[in-house]
Design an enzyme around this catalytic site. Structure first.
Site, PDB file in Angstrom:
ATOM      1  N   GLY A  80      38.691 -54.961  -9.272  1.00 33.74           N
ATOM      2  CA  GLY A  80      36.863 -54.351  -8.608  1.00 33.74           C
ATOM      3  C   GLY A  80      37.261 -53.051  -9.367  1.00 33.74           C
ATOM      4  O   GLY A  80      36.442 -51.820  -9.203  1.00 33.74           O
ATOM      5  N   THR A 101      36.162 -50.766 -11.293  1.00 30.83           N
ATOM      6  CA  THR A 101      35.091 -49.488 -11.749  1.00 30.83           C
ATOM      7  C   THR A 101      33.786 -49.756 -10.976  1.00 30.83           C
ATOM      8  O   THR A 101      32.949 -49.452 -11.031  1.00 30.83           O
ATOM      9  CB  THR A 101      34.590 -50.281 -12.999  1.00 30.83           C
ATOM     10  OG1 THR A 101      34.051 -50.981 -13.227  1.00 30.83           O
ATOM     11  CG2 THR A 101      35.592 -49.469 -14.319  1.00 30.83           C
ATOM     12  N   GLY A 102      34.449 -50.466  -9.394  1.00 28.97           N
ATOM     13  CA  GLY A 102      32.923 -50.789  -9.049  1.00 28.97           C
ATOM     14  C   GLY A 102      32.813 -49.524  -7.761  1.00 28.97           C
ATOM     15  O   GLY A 102      34.076 -48.389  -8.295  1.00 28.97           O
ATOM     16  N   LYS A 160      35.350 -63.336   4.543  1.00 25.06           N
ATOM     17  CA  LYS A 160      36.388 -62.467   4.495  1.00 25.06           C
ATOM     18  C   LYS A 160      37.707 -62.781   5.609  1.00 25.06           C
ATOM     19  O   LYS A 160      38.433 -62.339   5.177  1.00 25.06           O
ATOM     20  CB  LYS A 160      36.064 -60.532   4.780  1.00 25.06           C
ATOM     21  CG  LYS A 160      35.325 -59.713   3.726  1.00 25.06           C
ATOM     22  CD  LYS A 160      35.209 -58.217   3.811  1.00 25.06           C
ATOM     23  CE  LYS A 160      34.910 -57.358   2.446  1.00 25.06           C
ATOM     24  NZ  LYS A 160      34.149 -55.697   3.346  1.00 25.06           N
ATOM     25  N   ARG A 178      41.364 -63.487   4.804  1.00 20.46           N
ATOM     26  CA  ARG A 178      42.475 -63.146   5.395  1.00 20.46           C
ATOM     27  C   ARG A 178      43.202 -64.737   5.872  1.00 20.46           C
ATOM     28  O   ARG A 178      44.909 -64.319   5.926  1.00 20.46           O
ATOM     29  CB  ARG A 178      41.868 -62.475   6.871  1.00 20.46           C
ATOM     30  CG  ARG A 178      41.395 -61.557   6.622  1.00 20.46           C
ATOM     31  CD  ARG A 178      41.326 -60.857   7.904  1.00 20.46           C
ATOM     32  NE  ARG A 178      41.185 -59.479   7.793  1.00 20.46           N
ATOM     33  CZ  ARG A 178      41.337 -58.616   8.793  1.00 20.46           C
ATOM     34  NH1 ARG A 178      41.598 -58.346  10.192  1.00 20.46           N
ATOM     35  NH2 ARG A 178      40.726 -56.799   8.795  1.00 20.46           N
TER      36      ARG A 178
HETATM   37  N1  LIG Z   1      32.148 -49.814   4.676  1.00 17.96           N
HETATM   38  C1  LIG Z   1      31.785 -49.326   3.194  1.00 17.96           C
HETATM   39  O1  LIG Z   1      30.631 -48.737   3.912  1.00 17.96           O
HETATM   40  C2  LIG Z   1      31.093 -49.918   2.544  1.00 17.96           C
HETATM   41  C3  LIG Z   1      30.212 -50.346   1.806  1.00 17.96           C
HETATM   42  C4  LIG Z   1      30.090 -51.306   0.579  1.00 17.96           C
HETATM   43  C5  LIG Z   1      30.751 -51.761   0.138  1.00 17.96           C
HETATM   44  N2  LIG Z   1      32.233 -52.121   1.204  1.00 17.96           N
HETATM   45  C6  LIG Z   1      33.058 -53.090   1.147  1.00 17.96           C
HETATM   46  O2  LIG Z   1      33.914 -52.755   0.054  1.00 17.96           O
HETATM   47  C7  LIG Z   1      34.654 -54.006  -1.162  1.00 17.96           C
HETATM   48  C8  LIG Z   1      33.889 -53.366  -2.680  1.00 17.96           C
HETATM   49  O3  LIG Z   1      32.595 -53.211  -2.374  1.00 17.96           O
HETATM   50  P1  LIG Z   1      31.804 -52.763  -3.824  1.00 17.96           P
HETATM   51  O4  LIG Z   1      30.483 -52.111  -3.254  1.00 17.96           O
HETATM   52  O5  LIG Z   1      32.687 -51.153  -3.640  1.00 17.96           O
HETATM   53  O6  LIG Z   1      31.951 -53.201  -4.872  1.00 17.96           O
HETATM   54  P2  LIG Z   1      31.249 -53.233  -5.880  1.00 17.96           P
HETATM   55  O7  LIG Z   1      30.736 -51.835  -6.674  1.00 17.96           O
HETATM   56  O8  LIG Z   1      29.665 -54.144  -5.592  1.00 17.96           O
HETATM   57  O9  LIG Z   1      31.738 -54.024  -6.823  1.00 17.96           O
HETATM   58  C9  LIG Z   1      32.740 -54.099  -7.201  1.00 17.96           C
HETATM   59  C10 LIG Z   1      33.339 -54.998  -8.224  1.00 17.96           C
HETATM   60  O10 LIG Z   1      33.872 -56.546  -8.515  1.00 17.96           O
HETATM   61  C11 LIG Z   1      33.871 -56.792  -9.552  1.00 17.96           C
HETATM   62  N3  LIG Z   1      33.278 -58.013  -9.523  1.00 17.96           N
HETATM   63  C12 LIG Z   1      34.051 -59.002 -10.619  1.00 17.96           C
HETATM   64  N4  LIG Z   1      33.370 -60.409 -10.414  1.00 17.96           N
HETATM   65  C13 LIG Z   1      32.483 -60.181  -9.567  1.00 17.96           C
HETATM   66  C14 LIG Z   1      31.112 -61.006  -9.224  1.00 17.96           C
HETATM   67  N5  LIG Z   1      31.164 -61.897  -9.708  1.00 17.96           N
HETATM   68  N6  LIG Z   1      30.697 -60.340  -8.122  1.00 17.96           N
HETATM   69  C15 LIG Z   1      30.874 -59.116  -8.130  1.00 17.96           C
HETATM   70  N7  LIG Z   1      31.655 -57.897  -8.542  1.00 17.96           N
HETATM   71  C16 LIG Z   1      32.686 -58.771  -9.324  1.00 17.96           C
HETATM   72  C17 LIG Z   1      33.719 -55.640 -10.481  1.00 17.96           C
HETATM   73  O11 LIG Z   1      34.575 -55.734 -11.466  1.00 17.96           O
HETATM   74  P3  LIG Z   1      34.950 -54.910 -12.639  1.00 17.96           P
HETATM   75  O12 LIG Z   1      35.043 -52.957 -11.665  1.00 17.96           O
HETATM   76  O13 LIG Z   1      36.045 -54.742 -12.976  1.00 17.96           O
HETATM   77  O14 LIG Z   1      33.773 -54.815 -13.430  1.00 17.96           O
HETATM   78  C18 LIG Z   1      33.270 -54.845 -10.083  1.00 17.96           C
HETATM   79  O15 LIG Z   1      33.007 -52.985  -9.996  1.00 17.96           O
HETATM   80  C19 LIG Z   1      34.043 -54.494  -0.426  1.00 17.96           C
HETATM   81  O16 LIG Z   1      34.923 -55.731   0.432  1.00 17.96           O
HETATM   82  C20 LIG Z   1      32.431 -54.487   0.258  1.00 17.96           C
HETATM   83  O17 LIG Z   1      32.304 -55.001   1.925  1.00 17.96           O
HETATM   84  C21 LIG Z   1      32.671 -50.951   2.227  1.00 17.96           C
END
Ligand SMILES: NC(=O)c1ccc[n+]([C@@H]2O[C@H](COP(=O)([O-])OP(=O)(O)OC[C@H]3O[C@@H](n4cnc5c(N)ncnc54)[C@H](OP(=O)(O)O)[C@@H]3O)[C@@H](O)[C@H]2O)c1
Length: 322
Positions: free
Chosen positions: A16, A18-19, A138, A142
């Site tokens: 992940g 680049t997310g 999640k 865990r």
């Molecule tokens: N605390 C908060 O306010 C908050 C807010 C948002 C998210 N979060 C948490 O942070 C974590 C990451 O979330 P995010 O929003 O950063 O993630 P995101 O941008 O939606 O996705 C992160 C990465 O997941 C990888 N990925 C691979 N297969 C996937 C699939 N089938 N579906 C979705 N993603 C896939 C991709 O990797 P590549 O980069 O390799 O393409 C993508 O770039 C999660 O656990 C989320 O619950 C927390």
């Protein structure tokens, strides 16, 4: 792992990368590359094509880019060779895939530590946490980690992000304004409760720093949910800082009571709407689900290096104006 000290976390593989938050985690790891022996990311052919600039700049920094399918066991097993620590930041849609990533890590001869994709609400805050719908996947991850016999884990629990990107707490939250909003363009805010409820936040920049510090403090972060954050504040204080940094005039303010938030959540759940997740998380935060007697920053030397409310608001204004 049963010995009393943990092996170091030196050879990292990031899922992940680049997310939204993964890119911040990867940036901080790369900034600290002299402290690690190897940095690799595992990504898909689609991402290599669609985010080619980001991938090229990581390669220039010496990051190994491993391309594969995260649901393909042999791709993942190959990627784990010569890796000791897995840092996952996969998105909400891929959380359950981590159960297989954990199983394969436990089988690998080199991986000893797994950081699952957490970086949010404390999913084991209290007895009612076990029933919160957004926590279910999640919680399964865990459980999978705790049932391994060779892997240590670290859960980096940060609370909501103090950032202005779409949908985050310091944004205009255009599609769900009633659940809270700080709208820089229109100088309008929607505050939860009476505006004086305390919430602990972490900027995404600090999430990166905290993951790096957790990896560098392998003993202190071993088999723990690290409840860390940048700062604790209230909606009223956040608003005051936005007003100060946008010229000093008062913004137009309205309020959403906790009862109203619970009503919106119930309605969205009954309709099967994804808006329910937003309502649930914001309700948990407003109910005090990010507050602890003591935060864990001190365990990993992360007390005096965190962003402040003023830093977060300055960055959120830039992001909202972009
Ligand atoms: N605390 C908060 O306010 C908050 C807010 C948002 C998210 N979060 C948490 O942070 C974590 C990451 O979330 P995010 O929003 O950063 O993630 P995101 O941008 O939606 O996705 C992160 C990465 O997941 C990888 N990925 C691979 N297969 C996937 C699939 N089938 N579906 C979705 N993603 C896939 C991709 O990797 P590549 O980069 O390799 O393409 C993508 O770039 C999660 O656990 C989320 O619950 C927390």
């Amino acid at each position: 792992m049963s010995s009393t000290t943990s092996p170091a976390c030196k050879k990292l593989l990031i899922f992940g990368a680049t997310g939204l938050v993964g890119s911040r985690i990867t940036r901080e790891i790369v900034r600290n590359k002299s402290k690690f022996e190897r940095i690799a990311i595992f990504t898909s052919p689609t991402t290599v094509e669609s985010k080619s600039d980001q991938i090229q700049s990581l390669k220039k920094e010496g990051v190994d880019v491993i391309v594969g399918d995260l649901t393909n066991s042999s791709d993942v097993a190959r990627a784990y060779e010569d890796i000791d620590t897995v840092i996952s930041a996969v998105g909400r849609n891929a959380i359950e895939h981590q159960i297989e990533l954990v199983r394969l890590a436990n089988e690998s001869s080199s991986v000893h530590r797994f950081f699952p994709s957490e970086y949010g609400t404390d999913i084991e805050y209290g007895p009612s946490s076990a029933h919160e719908i957004p926590h279910q996947k999640k919680l399964k991850v865990r459980a999978a980690l705790r049932s391994t016999d060779r892997l240590d884990h670290t859960f980096v629990v940060t609370g909501p992000y103090a950032d202005g990107d779409s949908g985050l707490y310091f944004s205009a939250n255009a599609s769900a304004k009633q659940t809270g909003s700080f709208d820089v363009k229109n100088k309008e805010a929607v505050l939860l409760g009476d505006g004086n409820l305390k919430i602990s936040f972490t900027t995404m920049h600090d999430v990166g720093k905290l993951v790096v510090l957790a990896a560098l403090h392998a003993d202190a972060s071993r088999n723990k949910a690290l409840r860390v954050n940048s700062f604790t504040t209230t909606d009223a204080e956040i608003l005051k800082e936005f007003e100060k940094q946008t010229g000093g005039q008062s913004w137009k303010v309205s309020y959403t009571s906790l009862d109203e938030l619970r009503r919106l959540e119930k309605e969205a759940l009954a309709a099967g709407s994804p808006f329910a997740t937003v309502c649930t998380l914001r309700r948990i935060w407003a109910e005090g689900g990010t507050l602890y007697e003591k935060r864990d920053n001190y365990l990993i030397d992360a007390e005096d290096v965190m962003d402040t409310l003023a830093d977060a608001v300055a960055e959120a204004i830039k992001v909202q104006k972009r």
